[in-house]
Design an enzyme around this catalytic site. Structure first.
Site, PDB file in Angstrom:
ATOM      1  N   ASP A  21      13.788  -5.248  -3.267  1.00  0.00           N
ATOM      2  CA  ASP A  21      12.816  -6.036  -2.500  1.00  0.00           C
ATOM      3  C   ASP A  21      13.411  -7.388  -2.084  1.00  0.00           C
ATOM      4  O   ASP A  21      14.281  -7.927  -2.765  1.00  0.00           O
ATOM      5  CB  ASP A  21      11.560  -6.248  -3.368  1.00  0.00           C
ATOM      6  CG  ASP A  21      10.358  -6.649  -2.530  1.00  0.00           C
ATOM      7  OD1 ASP A  21      10.415  -6.539  -1.293  1.00  0.00           O
ATOM      8  OD2 ASP A  21       9.347  -7.073  -3.137  1.00  0.00           O
ATOM      9  N   GLY A  24      13.294  -9.002   3.832  1.00  0.00           N
ATOM     10  CA  GLY A  24      12.628  -9.769   4.882  1.00  0.00           C
ATOM     11  C   GLY A  24      12.763 -11.269   4.646  1.00  0.00           C
ATOM     12  O   GLY A  24      13.094 -12.032   5.559  1.00  0.00           O
ATOM     13  N   HIS A  38      17.342  -5.948   6.427  1.00  0.00           N
ATOM     14  CA  HIS A  38      17.459  -4.548   6.001  1.00  0.00           C
ATOM     15  C   HIS A  38      18.901  -4.060   6.124  1.00  0.00           C
ATOM     16  O   HIS A  38      19.384  -3.288   5.307  1.00  0.00           O
ATOM     17  CB  HIS A  38      16.520  -3.660   6.820  1.00  0.00           C
ATOM     18  CG  HIS A  38      15.069  -3.959   6.566  1.00  0.00           C
ATOM     19  ND1 HIS A  38      14.565  -4.117   5.296  1.00  0.00           N
ATOM     20  CD2 HIS A  38      14.025  -4.154   7.409  1.00  0.00           C
ATOM     21  CE1 HIS A  38      13.266  -4.380   5.366  1.00  0.00           C
ATOM     22  NE2 HIS A  38      12.919  -4.426   6.637  1.00  0.00           N
ATOM     23  N   THR A  67       5.310   4.939   0.810  1.00  0.00           N
ATOM     24  CA  THR A  67       4.263   5.556   1.638  1.00  0.00           C
ATOM     25  C   THR A  67       3.397   4.476   2.288  1.00  0.00           C
ATOM     26  O   THR A  67       2.680   4.748   3.240  1.00  0.00           O
ATOM     27  CB  THR A  67       3.368   6.499   0.796  1.00  0.00           C
ATOM     28  OG1 THR A  67       3.016   5.836  -0.432  1.00  0.00           O
ATOM     29  CG2 THR A  67       4.083   7.789   0.447  1.00  0.00           C
ATOM     30  N   ARG A  72       3.963  -1.471   8.467  1.00  0.00           N
ATOM     31  CA  ARG A  72       4.773  -2.514   9.130  1.00  0.00           C
ATOM     32  C   ARG A  72       4.899  -2.232  10.627  1.00  0.00           C
ATOM     33  O   ARG A  72       4.520  -1.171  11.092  1.00  0.00           O
ATOM     34  CB  ARG A  72       6.137  -2.566   8.458  1.00  0.00           C
ATOM     35  CG  ARG A  72       5.993  -2.938   6.985  1.00  0.00           C
ATOM     36  CD  ARG A  72       7.312  -3.133   6.319  1.00  0.00           C
ATOM     37  NE  ARG A  72       7.110  -3.475   4.909  1.00  0.00           N
ATOM     38  CZ  ARG A  72       8.026  -4.041   4.144  1.00  0.00           C
ATOM     39  NH1 ARG A  72       9.219  -4.332   4.649  1.00  0.00           N
ATOM     40  NH2 ARG A  72       7.768  -4.312   2.889  1.00  0.00           N
ATOM     41  N   LEU A 132      27.980  10.180 -10.255  1.00  0.00           N
ATOM     42  CA  LEU A 132      26.742   9.391 -10.178  1.00  0.00           C
ATOM     43  C   LEU A 132      25.704  10.235  -9.456  1.00  0.00           C
ATOM     44  O   LEU A 132      25.974  10.806  -8.400  1.00  0.00           O
ATOM     45  CB  LEU A 132      26.983   8.094  -9.383  1.00  0.00           C
ATOM     46  CG  LEU A 132      25.737   7.232  -9.167  1.00  0.00           C
ATOM     47  CD1 LEU A 132      25.341   6.522 -10.464  1.00  0.00           C
ATOM     48  CD2 LEU A 132      25.947   6.197  -8.061  1.00  0.00           C
TER      49      LEU A 132
HETATM   50  C1  IPE Z   1       8.293  -1.962  -2.397  1.00  0.00           C
HETATM   51  O1  IPE Z   1       8.421  -3.169  -1.734  1.00  0.00           O
HETATM   52  C2  IPE Z   1       8.854  -0.853  -1.572  1.00  0.00           C
HETATM   53  C3  IPE Z   1      10.307  -0.871  -1.355  1.00  0.00           C
HETATM   54  C4  IPE Z   1      11.147  -1.719  -1.864  1.00  0.00           C
HETATM   55  C5  IPE Z   1      10.803   0.173  -0.509  1.00  0.00           C
HETATM   56  P1  IPE Z   1       7.237  -3.754  -0.839  1.00  0.00           P
HETATM   57  O2  IPE Z   1       7.746  -5.046  -0.290  1.00  0.00           O
HETATM   58  O3  IPE Z   1       6.779  -2.753   0.136  1.00  0.00           O
HETATM   59  O4  IPE Z   1       6.096  -3.982  -1.914  1.00  0.00           O
HETATM   60  P2  IPE Z   1       4.872  -4.991  -1.893  1.00  0.00           P
HETATM   61  O5  IPE Z   1       4.200  -4.859  -0.553  1.00  0.00           O
HETATM   62  O6  IPE Z   1       5.434  -6.358  -2.090  1.00  0.00           O
HETATM   63  O7  IPE Z   1       4.016  -4.563  -3.043  1.00  0.00           O
HETATM   64  C1  IPE Z   2      12.383  -4.419   0.818  1.00  0.00           C
HETATM   65  O1  IPE Z   2      12.391  -5.659   1.426  1.00  0.00           O
HETATM   66  C2  IPE Z   2      12.742  -3.302   1.748  1.00  0.00           C
HETATM   67  C3  IPE Z   2      11.617  -2.453   2.138  1.00  0.00           C
HETATM   68  C4  IPE Z   2      10.403  -2.502   1.664  1.00  0.00           C
HETATM   69  C5  IPE Z   2      11.898  -1.442   3.154  1.00  0.00           C
HETATM   70  P1  IPE Z   2      11.111  -6.215   2.185  1.00  0.00           P
HETATM   71  O2  IPE Z   2      11.197  -5.812   3.614  1.00  0.00           O
HETATM   72  O3  IPE Z   2       9.858  -5.834   1.492  1.00  0.00           O
HETATM   73  O4  IPE Z   2      11.351  -7.789   2.057  1.00  0.00           O
HETATM   74  P2  IPE Z   2      10.251  -8.897   1.796  1.00  0.00           P
HETATM   75  O5  IPE Z   2       9.519  -8.514   0.552  1.00  0.00           O
HETATM   76  O6  IPE Z   2       9.362  -8.916   2.999  1.00  0.00           O
HETATM   77  O7  IPE Z   2      11.042 -10.160   1.636  1.00  0.00           O
HETATM   78 MG    MG Z   3       8.786  -6.683  -0.004  1.00  0.00          MG
END
Ligand code: IPE
Ligand code: IPE
Ligand code: MG
Length: 242
Positions: A21, A24, A38, A67, A72, A132
């Site tokens: 996570d 973004g 990403h 899911t 987004r 792995l």
């Molecule tokens: C969890 O992250 C999903 C992935 C890392 C793919 P999110 O960014 O979607 O989770 P929330 O919205 O903070 O719970």
């Molecule tokens: C995790 O990073 C990747 C996915 C969920 C695809 P985020 O895109 O959720 O990044 P933040 O949480 O908005 O910083």
């Molecule tokens: Mg996130």
């Protein structure tokens, strides 16, 4: 498995699950679009696969798209899917170099047909590797996975193959997408969020959790070692007394 890391004898978790996570926010800090984050995050996964293998981790499972992530923007979802196409098309060479078997868990029915084809091919081509076990959770949700497993079991009861009394925890585990994987020993979430976000909710029942503020694109082998050292400080009791 035990391994000496930086002069310290450590117990290496067999299965590490990661919620990658913070892509973004990493991009935002650089005044760049989310998809830039990403892309950086995708490079980090490739590096971490190699590092995990070298540290002696046997199973690595990463959350790539939930899911819920369809909420987004179309631009962001398309960007993630295109990165995935690129990854899946090029992964075989790295997999063979690192003796890596790739699997994908989650509901494939909502993915574009060409992506499903790439997944099927990569899974088949890497089936022989056993260094792995790398698993990508894609259009994955723990509740959705359990729902699909319950439907599957219900069909088998309906057809007479199973009695309701035959349903036990082992059968449920064996019906989930993760049937070929042991439960994770260590779960890592980056970016300072302290939640599970629908990841492996059945499988994480007795897993140790490690949270770090580091954003996923900045995660590296030093961070991974830190998580392993934290894991070594935990006392896993599984409900018993030690
Ligand atoms: C969890 O992250 C999903 C992935 C890392 C793919 P999110 O960014 O979607 O989770 P929330 O919205 O903070 O719970
Ligand atoms: C995790 O990073 C990747 C996915 C969920 C695809 P985020 O895109 O959720 O990044 P933040 O949480 O908005 O910083
Ligand atoms: Mg996130």
């Amino acid at each position: 498995m035990k391994k000496e890391i930086d002069g310290e004898e450590l117990n290496i978790p067999e299965h590490v699950a990661i919620i990658m996570d913070g892509n973004g926010r990493w991009a935002k800090k650089r005044l760049m679009p989310r998809n830039f984050g990403h892309k950086a995050g995708a490079n980090t996964v490739e590096q971490i696969c190699e590092d995990a293998y070298n540290l002696g981790i046997k199973y690595l499972t990463v959350y790539a798209f939930s899911t819920e992530n369809w909420k987004r923007s179309v631009e962001e979802v398309t960007g993630i899917m295109n990165l995935l196409r690129k990854y899946l098309s090029n992964a075989y060479e790295r997999a063979s170099a690192n003796n890596m078997r790739v699997r994908v868990i989650g509901d494939r029915s909502a993915l574009d047909a060409d992506i499903v084809e790439l997944i099927d091919k990569l899974e088949k081509d890497t089936e022989v590797f056993d260094g792995l076990h790398f698993t990508i959770a894609l259009n994955y949700g723990g509740r959705d996975e359990i729902k699909r497993a319950v439907q599957d079991i219900a069909e088998r009861v309906k057809s007479g193959e199973l009695e309701p009394a035959d349903i036990d925890e082992k059968l449920i585990s064996a019906t989930l997408d993760t049937k070929e994987l042991p439960d994770p020993d260590l779960m890592i979430r980056t970016s300072g969020e302290y939640r599970i976000s629908n990841y492996l909710i059945w499988q994480l029942a007795y897993t140790e959790y490690y949270f770090t503020d580091v954003l996923w694109p900045d995660f590296d082998i030093e961070e991974l070692k830190r998580a392993i050292r934290y894991y070594n400080g935990r006392d896993r009791r599984y409900g018993g007394v030690k």
